[in-house]
Design a protein around this motif. Structure first.
Motif, PDB file in Angstrom:
ATOM      1  N   ASP A  37       0.956   3.379  -3.280  1.00 16.79           N
ATOM      2  CA  ASP A  37      -0.067   4.167  -3.001  1.00 16.79           C
ATOM      3  C   ASP A  37      -0.483   4.980  -2.376  1.00 16.79           C
ATOM      4  OD1 ASP A  37      -0.744   2.782  -5.324  1.00 16.79           O
ATOM      5  OD2 ASP A  37      -2.131   0.514  -4.408  1.00 16.79           O
ATOM      6  N   VAL A  38      -0.334   5.101  -0.645  1.00 18.83           N
ATOM      7  CA  VAL A  38      -0.641   6.180   0.151  1.00 18.83           C
ATOM      8  C   VAL A  38       0.496   6.687   0.696  1.00 18.83           C
ATOM      9  CG1 VAL A  38      -2.777   4.800   0.244  1.00 18.83           C
ATOM     10  CG2 VAL A  38      -1.046   4.201   1.825  1.00 18.83           C
ATOM     11  N   ASN A  73       0.767  -1.235  -0.420  1.00 21.12           N
ATOM     12  CA  ASN A  73      -0.106   0.385  -0.076  1.00 21.12           C
ATOM     13  C   ASN A  73       0.857   1.841   0.275  1.00 21.12           C
ATOM     14  OD1 ASN A  73      -2.907  -1.696   0.087  1.00 21.12           O
ATOM     15  ND2 ASN A  73      -2.140  -1.701   2.069  1.00 21.12           N
TER      16      ASN A  73
END
Length: 317
Positions: A219-220, A216
């Protein structure tokens, strides 16, 4: 013991680059996600170490200048959750990340703040008292704030949070204080190694959280890092200026600023992983990296700036 003291000092001095290197390393080795299972134990060790360093005199500021302590702790538990809520709204984060950021805004001040206040020539006794009091209040304050502010994103069980924070924070601190009271001579011999223990524990927590969220981060990661900069910087700024508006002395404004701006990011990661999801723990890990970069920068800036009559003694009483 002298060698261990030197290593401990070195680890404390280079905490920020060590955390960054550990995070990068963990990103490429997802097997290290297993460390996330030990987050609560590691946090308990850090809190026990904090308890070992506490004495009755550390609470003296509550009686000497109660207004300053109350102002600081109130700002800690109001400014930071509200700022987190604003940032979550501004970025439009998904629920799991949103709750992780709000959780980080709802936890007490981090123990590294005391060192930063000392380096910044701020009021160290006030800083220690604020950290201690906000930490002791956390079992009540953090679940209450989370239920009030974050229940719209994901279900929050305040009683479960209360139990977790009591087990992770309150009990280890009390045990540390008891051990220090009965075995103070022995404790004094090992206190120089405590920074090394704390640094190691936080690094392992960051590694576990980063490894568990490796998929993740691309993406974040960047938006969360931007949120960390805004939240931390906003805490510094609002903490300082609100304290100044309330006629708090300059050295104490510095202490309040750093205490409000630097959160216990390790605790936020642990609670996020235990009560919500690995993704909810990620903001705590990323914020931890930034806190240990911004804190020394701000401390270095203030250490070079005079603040009038308090400059000589407020930070070193």
């Amino acid at each position: 013991m002298h060698t261990l003291t030197n290593i401990s000092h070195w680890a404390g001095k280079y905490f920020a680059p060590l955390v960054i290197l550990a995070a990068v390393f963990a990103y490429f080795f997802s097997e290290l996600a297993v460390l996330s299972n030990a987050i609560n134990i590691l946090l308990g060790i850090v809190m026990f170490g904090m308890g070992l360093t506490l004495k009755a005199t550390d609470f003296s500021m509550i009686f000497k200048k109660p207004a300053h302590v109350i102002i600081g702790v109130l700002l800690q538990f109001t400014v930071m959750p509200l700022l987190a809520l604003f940032i979550v709204w501004l970025f439009g984060f998904p629920p799991e990340i949103a709750i992780g950021i709000i959780l980080l805004g709802s936890v007490p001040g981090g123990t590294a703040s005391n060192v930063m206040v000392y380096l910044a020539k701020g009021d160290v006794p006030l800083s220690v008292t604020m950290t201690t009091l906000s930490t002791l209040l956390a079992p009540i304050a953090t679940p209450f704030i989370m239920y009030l502010v974050a229940n719209n994103w994901l279900p929050v069980d305040p009683f479960d949070l209360f139990l977790s924070i009591t087990q992770i924070v309150l009990i280890p601190i009390i045990l540390g204080i008891i051990v220090n009271s009965f075995f103070s001579r022995g404790v004094q011999k090992v206190t120089t190694a405590l920074p090394l223990v704390s640094v190691t524990a936080i690094i392992l927590i960051v590694m576990g959280v980063v490894a568990a969220n490796a998929d993740n981060i691309i993406d974040v990661g960047l938006p969360i890092f931007a949120a960390a900069v805004l939240h931390n910087g906003g805490g510094y700024l609002l903490g300082y200026w609100i304290a100044k508006l309330l006629n708090v002395d300059p050295a104490q404004c510095r202490a309040v600023s750093i205490e409000v701006g630097m959160q216990n990011s390790g605790l936020a990661s642990g609670l996020g992983a235990a009560h919500f999801s690995p993704l909810a723990a990620l903001p705590g890990a990323i914020f931890s990296v930034w806190h240990n970069i911004s804190g020394p920068i701000l401390a270095n800036y203030w250490s070079r700036k005079h603040h009038g009559k308090n400059d000589k003694n407020e930070g070193y009483r």
